[in-house]
Design a protein around this motif. Structure first.
Motif, PDB file in Angstrom:
ATOM      1  N   ASN A 100       7.235  12.910 -27.367  1.00 16.52           N
ATOM      2  CA  ASN A 100       8.250  13.092 -26.417  1.00 16.52           C
ATOM      3  C   ASN A 100       9.302  12.125 -26.450  1.00 16.52           C
ATOM      4  O   ASN A 100      10.414  12.368 -26.528  1.00 16.52           O
ATOM      5  CB  ASN A 100       7.564  13.464 -25.103  1.00 16.52           C
ATOM      6  N   GLY A 101       9.013  10.958 -26.692  1.00 17.06           N
ATOM      7  CA  GLY A 101       9.794   9.685 -26.572  1.00 17.06           C
ATOM      8  C   GLY A 101      10.141   9.431 -27.943  1.00 17.06           C
ATOM      9  O   GLY A 101      10.429   8.116 -27.960  1.00 17.06           O
ATOM     10  N   GLY A 102      10.277  10.183 -28.926  1.00 11.63           N
ATOM     11  CA  GLY A 102      10.651   9.792 -30.184  1.00 11.63           C
ATOM     12  C   GLY A 102       9.247   9.318 -30.949  1.00 11.63           C
ATOM     13  O   GLY A 102       8.490   8.823 -30.558  1.00 11.63           O
ATOM     14  N   ASP A 103       9.580   9.876 -32.384  1.00 12.35           N
ATOM     15  CA  ASP A 103       8.365   9.775 -33.416  1.00 12.35           C
ATOM     16  C   ASP A 103       9.180   9.724 -34.675  1.00 12.35           C
ATOM     17  O   ASP A 103      10.073  10.257 -34.850  1.00 12.35           O
ATOM     18  CB  ASP A 103       7.458  11.143 -33.314  1.00 12.35           C
ATOM     19  N   PHE A 104       8.537   9.193 -35.754  1.00  7.89           N
ATOM     20  CA  PHE A 104       8.830   9.100 -37.153  1.00  7.89           C
ATOM     21  C   PHE A 104       8.729  10.272 -37.672  1.00  7.89           C
ATOM     22  O   PHE A 104       9.394  10.664 -38.638  1.00  7.89           O
ATOM     23  CB  PHE A 104       8.171   8.121 -37.801  1.00  7.89           C
ATOM     24  N   ALA A 105       7.973  11.326 -36.884  1.00  8.28           N
ATOM     25  CA  ALA A 105       7.726  12.815 -37.492  1.00  8.28           C
ATOM     26  C   ALA A 105       8.516  13.917 -36.803  1.00  8.28           C
ATOM     27  O   ALA A 105       8.210  14.903 -36.791  1.00  8.28           O
ATOM     28  CB  ALA A 105       6.205  13.029 -37.299  1.00  8.28           C
ATOM     29  N   ASN A 106       9.224  13.330 -35.983  1.00  6.96           N
ATOM     30  CA  ASN A 106      10.390  14.307 -35.328  1.00  6.96           C
ATOM     31  C   ASN A 106      11.803  13.633 -35.138  1.00  6.96           C
ATOM     32  O   ASN A 106      11.755  12.566 -35.532  1.00  6.96           O
ATOM     33  CB  ASN A 106       9.742  14.842 -34.041  1.00  6.96           C
TER      34      ASN A 106
ATOM     35  N   SER B   9      12.543   5.990 -21.495  1.00  7.84           N
ATOM     36  CA  SER B   9      13.286   6.555 -20.457  1.00  7.84           C
ATOM     37  C   SER B   9      13.572   8.018 -20.570  1.00  7.84           C
ATOM     38  O   SER B   9      14.693   8.463 -21.565  1.00  7.84           O
ATOM     39  CB  SER B   9      14.442   5.774 -20.288  1.00  7.84           C
ATOM     40  N   LEU B  10      13.089   9.106 -20.026  1.00 11.21           N
ATOM     41  CA  LEU B  10      13.290  10.300 -20.468  1.00 11.21           C
ATOM     42  C   LEU B  10      13.885  11.104 -19.316  1.00 11.21           C
ATOM     43  O   LEU B  10      13.073  11.267 -18.355  1.00 11.21           O
ATOM     44  CB  LEU B  10      11.797  11.056 -20.931  1.00 11.21           C
ATOM     45  N   ALA B  11      15.069  11.400 -19.561  1.00 17.97           N
ATOM     46  CA  ALA B  11      15.842  12.181 -18.394  1.00 17.97           C
ATOM     47  C   ALA B  11      15.701  13.581 -18.120  1.00 17.97           C
ATOM     48  O   ALA B  11      15.144  14.271 -19.307  1.00 17.97           O
ATOM     49  CB  ALA B  11      17.302  12.047 -18.557  1.00 17.97           C
ATOM     50  N   SER B  12      15.537  14.243 -17.045  1.00 17.82           N
ATOM     51  CA  SER B  12      15.270  15.488 -16.913  1.00 17.82           C
ATOM     52  C   SER B  12      16.333  16.407 -16.471  1.00 17.82           C
ATOM     53  O   SER B  12      16.137  17.673 -16.030  1.00 17.82           O
ATOM     54  CB  SER B  12      14.338  15.775 -15.688  1.00 17.82           C
ATOM     55  N   GLY B  13      17.599  15.975 -16.980  1.00 16.47           N
ATOM     56  CA  GLY B  13      18.792  17.019 -16.537  1.00 16.47           C
ATOM     57  C   GLY B  13      18.892  17.068 -14.883  1.00 16.47           C
ATOM     58  O   GLY B  13      18.097  16.431 -14.188  1.00 16.47           O
TER      59      GLY B  13
ATOM     60  N   ASP C  40      19.128  13.751 -21.785  1.00 14.73           N
ATOM     61  CA  ASP C  40      18.850  12.934 -22.966  1.00 14.73           C
ATOM     62  C   ASP C  40      17.463  11.973 -23.027  1.00 14.73           C
ATOM     63  O   ASP C  40      17.197  11.664 -21.972  1.00 14.73           O
ATOM     64  CB  ASP C  40      20.190  12.216 -23.457  1.00 14.73           C
ATOM     65  N   ASN C  41      17.044  11.795 -24.096  1.00 16.82           N
ATOM     66  CA  ASN C  41      16.241  10.550 -24.302  1.00 16.82           C
ATOM     67  C   ASN C  41      17.271   9.464 -24.287  1.00 16.82           C
ATOM     68  O   ASN C  41      17.954   9.291 -25.014  1.00 16.82           O
ATOM     69  CB  ASN C  41      15.564  10.611 -25.701  1.00 16.82           C
ATOM     70  N   ILE C  42      17.085   8.503 -23.115  1.00 15.60           N
ATOM     71  CA  ILE C  42      18.188   7.590 -23.012  1.00 15.60           C
ATOM     72  C   ILE C  42      17.883   6.506 -23.972  1.00 15.60           C
ATOM     73  O   ILE C  42      16.907   5.811 -24.412  1.00 15.60           O
ATOM     74  CB  ILE C  42      17.961   7.086 -21.516  1.00 15.60           C
ATOM     75  N   THR C  43      18.949   6.457 -24.600  1.00 19.19           N
ATOM     76  CA  THR C  43      19.077   5.236 -25.804  1.00 19.19           C
ATOM     77  C   THR C  43      20.532   4.438 -25.661  1.00 19.19           C
ATOM     78  O   THR C  43      21.283   4.668 -24.623  1.00 19.19           O
ATOM     79  CB  THR C  43      19.340   6.095 -26.990  1.00 19.19           C
TER      80      THR C  43
END
Length: 465
Positions: free
Chosen positions: A399-405, A412-416, A425-428
């Motif tokens: 969910n917070g990023g992966d090499f396979a997605n 930091s995962l925002a929920s709109g 977004d996934n905050i970056t």
């Protein structure tokens, strides 16, 4: 203990110097911070567990390394200094500039991994960052910042671009006041913490980025690869004793494969509690209307012993449930190796029930599905109010990023707006840039009225002006 004014003044001075750095120099700074976290992953994990009492050493090592490695991969070739995009057809040149000084409120659950990520994505934009950790994770953050400063000395950057701001105090009101003052004094606030801290950031008068509450439901239908799904759910739901907001909290299993899936999960360490044990587990997990802090992110053994359940070998607990809402606490977020299980017959009804779960807790955050039925996957994504839908993945890993997605690495995962946040977004690093748009004249190509209104006129007619 440093005052807000002292810390922010030093941060502004350092950021002013850092702002003149080239992209190559910035990338060296970012890599230095990443190396400080990556190379010290073990000691930081050990300190985090000792200080907070949450999660486990092995998984925190993995988290520290993987999140740092993945974030650096995302940042490695990204442009964040000067011209970052040029569209000659539209005559638009985008020029990246710093936000300034950023305050980051970081959680007790990830006392090293989250600050490392926060430093990487903010420094990429030539900003300065002031880390304000949860008081019970203060020592870990302080140690991390000292390690980062050692690497920053090597690249010759002012070390005050990264500072640790302690909120540790015997007086909770004093801690909150210091955090409020910090939020008001900076240019942008990032909060990766609970709802109260997110609300405080939004009320500070300073632009803010916050995260949403987790409570991840995952649907499993008859087309799923049961063994693969069970492997991923078991590894994800138990990771770091469920400190992640992305951990699977409930499973919605199609009736035709319900028993098969439960058997597969039990063969991987899942313990299916009886009705009597369910009552005992609920009494242990919730106290006075809220989560029992003594059992947050604790081992299955401690959970079992506290609840009085003879299941000391369990890796996680499975709890069958039908209801949703306050009267059914297992339908909410548990932050423990406990997964609630629902049975469904009709797919449309299952989707509606998942939405009800989210409306109780976790709206906007994320859901998962294990399926090879493309129609189910699409319908679930279209009909639920979430920012992320993970297909056939270990949820807290992907969910917070992966090499396979293709998701950006983040903690930091925002929920709109569904979850009360300003972004989905996934905050970056992109969230920590100001963009100047240089607009040059281009050949004018205005459309005709027929091109814009033609279809409407054909369908509904029109009166000539």
């Amino acid at each position: 203990m440093n005052t807000v004014a002292e810390v922010v003044t030093r941060a502004r001075e350092a950021q002013s110097a850092y702002e003149s750095y080239t992209q190559e120099q910035v990338d060296a700074v970012v890599t230095a911070v990443a190396w400080a976290g990556y190379s010290n992953a073990e000691s930081l994990a050990e300190l985090a567990v000792q200080e907070t009492g949450l999660g486990n050493y092995e998984d925190k090592v993995r988290k520290n390394r993987r999140k740092t490695f993945g974030t650096l991969r995302d940042l490695k070739h990204a442009r964040s200094v000067g011209v970052i995009d040029e569209n000659r057809a539209r005559g638009i040149t985008k020029i990246a500039k710093p936000v300034g000084v950023i305050a980051a409120s970081t959680p007790i659950t990830n006392p090293a991994a989250t600050p490392i990520h926060n430093m990487l994505v903010t420094l990429k934009g030539r900003n300065a960052i002031v880390l304000a950790p949860h008081p019970k994770a203060d020592g870990t953050c302080g140690t991390l910042v000292r390690l980062v400063h050692q690497e920053l000395h090597k690249v010759g950057v002012p070390t005050d671009i990264v500072q640790h701001f302690s909120l540790k105090s015997d007086d909770k009101a004093h801690s909150k006041e210091r955090l409020r003052e910090l939020m008001e004094a900076v240019d942008l606030v990032l909060v990766t913490a609970g709802p109260a801290s997110v609300r405080a950031a939004y009320q500070s008068g300073t632009p803010a980025l916050g995260v949403g509450r987790g409570n991840v439901p995952v649907l499993i239908d008859a087309s799923a690869n049961v063994e693969d799904a069970a492997d991923k759910i078991a590894s994800s739901a138990t990771f770091d004793y469920a400190t992640s907001c992305s951990s699977e909290n409930s499973l919605f299993i199609e009736e035709s494969v319900y028993v098969t899936v439960l058997n597969a999960l039990q063969s991987r360490g899942g313990y299916l509690v009886s009705r009597e044990e369910k009552t005992l587990l609920a009494e242990a997990l919730w106290k006075e209307g809220g989560l029992n802090r003594e059992l947050v992110a604790q081992s299955p053994r401690i959970v079992a012993e506290t609840a009085g359940i003879d299941a000391t070998d369990a890796k996680f607990f499975l709890v069958e449930e039908e209801g949703i809402g306050k009267a059914f606490p297992f339908s909410g977020e548990k932050i423990a190796p406990v997964v609630t299980v629902y049975r469904w017959r009709n797919f449309s009804d299952a989707v509606q029930t998942i939405q009800r779960i989210l409306e109780y807790q976790g709206l906007g955050h994320s859901i998962g599905i294990h399926s090879t039925n493309e129609e189910h996957i699409k319908v679930l994504a279209h009909r639920t109010k979430v920012c992320r839908v993970l297909v056939n993945q270990a949820h807290c890993i992907g969910n917070g990023g992966d090499f396979a997605n293709g998701l950006d690495f983040t903690l930091s995962l925002a929920s709109g707006t569904w979850g009360g946040n300003s972004t989905s977004d996934n905050i970056t690093y992109k969230h920590f840039l100001n963009i100047t748009r240089l607009s040059r004249p281009i050949s004018a190509t205005p459309p005709t009225e027929e091109e814009l209104f033609g279809d409407y006129w054909d369908n509904f007619g029109h009166d000539a002006p």
